[in-house]
Motif scaffolding. Structure first.
Motif, short mmCIF file in Angstrom:
data_model
loop_
_atom_site.label_atom_id
_atom_site.label_comp_id
_atom_site.label_asym_id
_atom_site.label_seq_id
_atom_site.Cartn_x
_atom_site.Cartn_y
_atom_site.Cartn_z
N ILE A 1 15.61 -15.39 -4.17
CA ILE A 1 15.52 -15.33 -2.21
C ILE A 1 14.88 -13.83 -1.88
CG2 ILE A 1 17.90 -14.41 -2.30
CD1 ILE A 1 17.52 -11.87 -2.04
N GLY A 2 13.56 -14.14 -3.32
CA GLY A 2 12.32 -13.61 -3.00
C GLY A 2 11.60 -11.85 -2.80
N PHE A 3 10.93 -12.01 -2.73
CA PHE A 3 10.90 -10.16 -2.57
C PHE A 3 10.91 -9.50 -1.30
CE2 PHE A 3 7.70 -6.23 -1.84
CZ PHE A 3 7.64 -5.76 -2.77
N ILE A 4 10.29 -10.55 -0.72
CA ILE A 4 10.59 -8.48 1.24
C ILE A 4 12.16 -8.86 1.12
CG2 ILE A 4 10.51 -9.19 2.98
CD1 ILE A 4 7.32 -10.67 2.61
N ILE A 5 12.55 -9.54 0.67
CA ILE A 5 14.23 -9.93 1.00
C ILE A 5 14.80 -9.05 0.72
CG2 ILE A 5 16.78 -10.57 2.16
CD1 ILE A 5 15.44 -13.12 2.74
N SER A 6 15.08 -9.00 -0.64
CA SER A 6 15.57 -8.18 -2.12
C SER A 6 14.61 -6.98 -2.08
CB SER A 6 15.15 -8.70 -3.75
OG SER A 6 13.86 -9.15 -3.99
N ILE B 1 7.16 -5.40 3.56
CA ILE B 1 6.27 -6.53 3.64
C ILE B 1 4.23 -5.86 3.78
CG2 ILE B 1 4.92 -7.01 5.85
CD1 ILE B 1 7.97 -7.87 6.72
N LEU B 2 4.55 -4.62 4.17
CA LEU B 2 3.96 -4.28 3.35
C LEU B 2 3.22 -4.55 1.95
CD1 LEU B 2 2.96 -0.49 5.43
CD2 LEU B 2 1.93 -3.43 5.31
N PHE B 3 4.14 -3.98 0.94
CA PHE B 3 3.76 -4.14 0.09
C PHE B 3 3.46 -5.90 -0.92
CE2 PHE B 3 6.51 -0.06 -1.66
CZ PHE B 3 5.04 0.82 -1.96
N TYR B 4 4.59 -6.95 0.04
CA TYR B 4 3.67 -8.15 -0.27
C TYR B 4 2.13 -8.11 -0.12
CZ TYR B 4 4.45 -12.94 -0.29
OH TYR B 4 4.20 -14.54 -0.94
N ILE B 5 1.63 -7.53 1.28
CA ILE B 5 0.55 -7.96 1.38
C ILE B 5 -0.23 -7.83 1.06
CG2 ILE B 5 -0.72 -7.61 3.81
CD1 ILE B 5 1.56 -7.66 5.48
N LEU B 6 -0.12 -6.44 0.43
CA LEU B 6 -1.44 -5.68 -0.75
C LEU B 6 -0.92 -6.57 -1.52
CD1 LEU B 6 -2.94 -3.11 -1.04
CD2 LEU B 6 -0.79 -2.25 -1.47
N PHE B 7 0.07 -6.56 -2.53
CA PHE B 7 -0.57 -7.27 -4.09
C PHE B 7 -0.30 -8.35 -3.70
CE2 PHE B 7 2.21 -2.79 -5.20
CZ PHE B 7 0.76 -2.86 -6.02
N ALA C 1 7.96 -15.45 -3.57
CA ALA C 1 8.79 -15.58 -1.69
C ALA C 1 9.99 -15.77 -1.29
CB ALA C 1 7.19 -16.68 -1.39
N GLY C 2 10.45 -16.48 -2.47
CA GLY C 2 11.67 -17.48 -2.54
C GLY C 2 12.17 -17.89 -1.51
N LEU C 3 13.07 -17.52 -0.32
CA LEU C 3 13.44 -17.64 0.85
C LEU C 3 13.05 -18.12 2.49
CD1 LEU C 3 17.10 -16.26 1.17
CD2 LEU C 3 16.51 -18.46 0.09
N LEU C 4 11.77 -17.16 2.18
CA LEU C 4 10.70 -16.97 2.95
C LEU C 4 9.51 -17.41 2.61
CD1 LEU C 4 11.58 -12.96 3.93
CD2 LEU C 4 11.69 -14.89 5.01
N ASN C 5 9.64 -18.77 2.01
CA ASN C 5 8.21 -19.72 1.15
C ASN C 5 7.14 -20.16 1.95
OD1 ASN C 5 9.52 -21.22 1.81
ND2 ASN C 5 9.66 -22.48 -0.17
N PHE C 6 7.62 -20.01 3.25
CA PHE C 6 6.81 -20.02 4.40
C PHE C 6 6.12 -19.06 4.85
CE2 PHE C 6 11.06 -19.13 6.01
CZ PHE C 6 10.40 -17.64 6.85
N PHE C 7 6.15 -18.33 4.57
CA PHE C 7 5.35 -16.69 4.93
C PHE C 7 4.34 -16.28 4.22
CE2 PHE C 7 5.11 -12.08 4.90
CZ PHE C 7 4.59 -11.41 6.12
#
Lengths: 500, 161
Positions: free
Chosen positions: B106-111, B139-145, B155-161
């Protein structure tokens, strides 16, 4: 020596390294302030980033060093303002720092802590660049058997000086060594895999980052949760005027000097480190002040002494790390593990072979301390605002950050599960009184100690006298013995002086 | 003072702790024996320079220290968590465990936001802040890393992000 130091400055002043010193010092201050995260887990979290940007070993060490001594500055901010030490090495700073803050004198206390940290830090760098080359000359003849005995000596000192049960500390250390034997054995023909119990993922061994984050971040989270009281609302003392008076500063100078020297010595010795250094410095100054002191109720000298000592011991602990390649504390152990991963094994020949590394790091420490005094004197008012972040955001945030750190290392879910297991192990061990420092040191030194043990026996064709045949090994055994006896003698002396 | 007289002189609480240390010693011994057996089962000669001898020595030292702790337990205070705090630790442990297994799908952001939200709830955060803070943090951690530092997070389910 002067030429070498100048060469070091040319390394430290190069664009990237200057940036790393600055960032390291800043991050260190913040990490030192915040409870739940210290230099050890910060270095573990940041290590994947260091790998990603392919930093050279000396740049990585400049960065990690900045975080380490920077955290010794930051931890006093929360000790003074919140009465909660950011890391354990400023636990004593609370004793006088917080009463001062409650009397409305938080500013002078913070200023004194910054000045003492700076003086202790800078003076100890001079001690570092003076003593490190001397020790390196002494250690240049070390072979595998000497190394093995040296590491045994380091472990003995670490376990015998650790608080609590000696047997538990020994077990912790050997458990760390045992964990290090999991995975490929590089010395055997074809690389035999040991103790993987059918789990393929263990084949490459257990990464130190997984263990460090598991034990120090996840374990710490569980410890916090197990002690969480109903209401933990804290008040941050307001900061008004920053500077102390000149006479207050003058009264503390002698204590800062004494604490710097004692802190440095404690930092060099394996097993002691910044926490013990600060305790010793505080106790000494309290005793010397006698009835004239106001120790315990807000004496600035009680802030100056431990802060000078813990900074100085942080610098001192670089000596065993860089000169001998045998770290004496958890944080320097993690730095060693990082260096080994980056392909450098520090040792006595490093000063001669790679002067840039040692002298670059030493020079960067001067710059780092300059950055830190600026951060901690004029800017401390704004930095202290970080303490206003509520704990219920801070602790989960740190947990998520740590977990991200473990994942990005190899992108493996197995590492995450292992981290969680080590979190439980760390939680249980700490609850039951097993110290963590020997475990980490065992894990990091495990590979080296085994390699040196087996190599020494290979060179001597299985003759064990290689471990006690040379003057150096005999000297090291004597030190090992003394470090075993010293705590007992100290205890006896204390008991006797109490009776009198 | 020998451990035995220490135990005799101590109060009831200390005695309990000495017994606790004995229990830990037994656990240590079991672990050490397993490690020792695993070392002895390694397919190599019993030669000091081989990969078998060194772990065997370690396991012997572990066994000795386990037995040592059994006979010389140290008085100390272990305060195990009680009631609500046990539940909190259990919940956090389960949340992290589930996170480990669902991260890739399911990806990083959701989990991560769900894990963060659970942790914040466990730390008794203010209700109305839990959802926004946890989502923003993830979201901040996702953008940063992932985006800035180039360290891949799924990215998981949100792979369009």
């Amino acid at each position: 020596m002067f030429d070498l130091l100048m060469q070091g400055f040319s390394v430290a002043l190069s664009g990237l390294n200057l940036f790393l010193v600055f960032i390291g010092a800043f991050l260190g201050t913040v990490i030192g302030m915040l409870p739940g995260i210290g230099p050890i887990n910060a270095i573990a979290i940041l290590f994947p980033i260091v790998l990603q940007f392919e930093l050279t070993p000396s740049s990585a060490l400049i960065f990690f060093g900045g975080i380490f001594y920077g955290s010794q500055y930051g931890n006093s901010i929360s000790a003074i303002l919140l009465n909660v030490p950011g890391t354990s090495s400023s636990a004593v700073t609370c004793i006088d720092g917080n009463p001062l803050a409650k009397q409305g004198r938080a500013g002078p206390a913070l200023a004194m802590s910054a000045v003492a940290s700076f003086s202790g830090g800078v003076m100890s760098i001079f001690l570092l660049i003076f003593f490190a080359p001397l020790l390196a000359k002494l250690a240049i003849d070390f072979g595998p058997s000497e190394y093995f005995v040296l590491m045994v000596c380091a472990f003995t000192a670490l376990t015998s000086f650790s608080t609590g049960s000696f047997i538990k500390a020994v077990f912790s250390a050997i458990l760390g060594l045992a964990i290090a034997t999991v995975g490929i054995d590089e010395l055997s023909f074809g690389g035999m895999r040991r103790f993987i119990f059918g789990i393929e993922e263990l084949g490459d061994g257990i990464d130190f980052i997984v263990v460090v984050i598991g034990v120090f971040a996840v374990g710490e989270l569980f410890i916090y949760l197990s002690e969480l009281a109903e209401d933990t609302a804290q008040t941050v003392a307001p900061v008004k005027k920053i500077l102390m008076t000149f006479s207050e500063l003058k009264a503390s100078v002698a204590g800062i000097l004494r604490s710097c020297v004692s802190g440095f010595v404690v930092g060099v010795l394996p097993g002691a480190g910044a926490t013990i250094a600060s305790f010793i410095a505080y106790a000494t100054e309290k005793k010397l002040a006698g009835s004239k002191g106001n120790f315990g109720n807000g004496d600035l000298r009680g802030v100056a002494a431990p802060e000078s000592a813990n900074n100085s011991s942080a610098v001192g602990s670089f000596i065993p790390l860089l000169v001998l390649g045998v770290p004496g504390s958890e944080t320097t152990a993690v730095m060693l593990a990082a260096l080994i991963t980056l392909g450098v094994t520090p040792g006595p020949t490093m000063l001669a072979d790679q002067p840039d590394m040692f002298w670059g790091v030493a020079a960067s420490m001067f710059l780092g301390n300059l950055v830190l005094i600026v951060l901690n004197l004029p800017m401390v008012k704004w930095l202290a605002k970080i303490l206003l972040i509520p704990r219920w955001i801070l602790m989960p945030g740190i947990a998520i950050l740590s977990i991200v750190g473990v994942y990005v290392l190899n992108g493996s879910e197995f590492d995450l599960i292992l981290m969680l297991l080590f979190g439980i192990v760390g939680f249980v061990m700490r609850k039951t009184g097993f110290p963590m420092a020997p475990l980490v040191l065992g894990l990091v030194l495990g590979g080296l100690i085994e390699v040196n043990f087996r190599r020494a026996l290979t060179y001597s064709y299985g003759d064990y006298s290689t471990f006690y045949g040379s003057p150096i090994t005999i000297g090291l055994w004597v030190i090992t013995f003394l470090s075993l006896v010293a705590p007992v003698v100290i205890r006896l002396i204390r008991q006797r002086s109490r009776k009198d | 003072m020998s451990p035995l007289t220490a135990a005799l002189n101590s109060k009831q609480g200390d005695l309990v702790n000495l017994i606790a240390d004995r229990k830990y010693a037994i656990v240590m011994l079991v672990l050490s024996v397993i490690y020792c057996a695993a070392a002895l089962l390694l397919d190599a000669d019993f030669n000091p320079v081989n990969e078998k001898f060194y772990p065997f020595v370690l396991s012997v030292l572990m066994i000795i220290s386990s037995i040592g702790l059994f006979f010389w337990p140290s008085p100390h205070t272990t305060s195990w968590p009680k009631g609500k705090n046990v539940q909190k630790i259990g919940l956090t442990f389960t949340a992290i465990l589930i996170y480990c297994f669902v991260l890739h799908t399911i990806g990083f952001i959701i989990s991560a936001s769900v894990l963060m939200a659970i942790c914040m709830w466990v730390f008794e955060g203010k209700r109305q802040w839990i959802a926004p803070v946890s989502i923003v943090t993830a979201i901040l951690f996702y953008i940063l890393f992932d985006r800035l530092l180039g360290l891949n997070l799924p990215a998981g389910l949100l792979n369009f992000f």
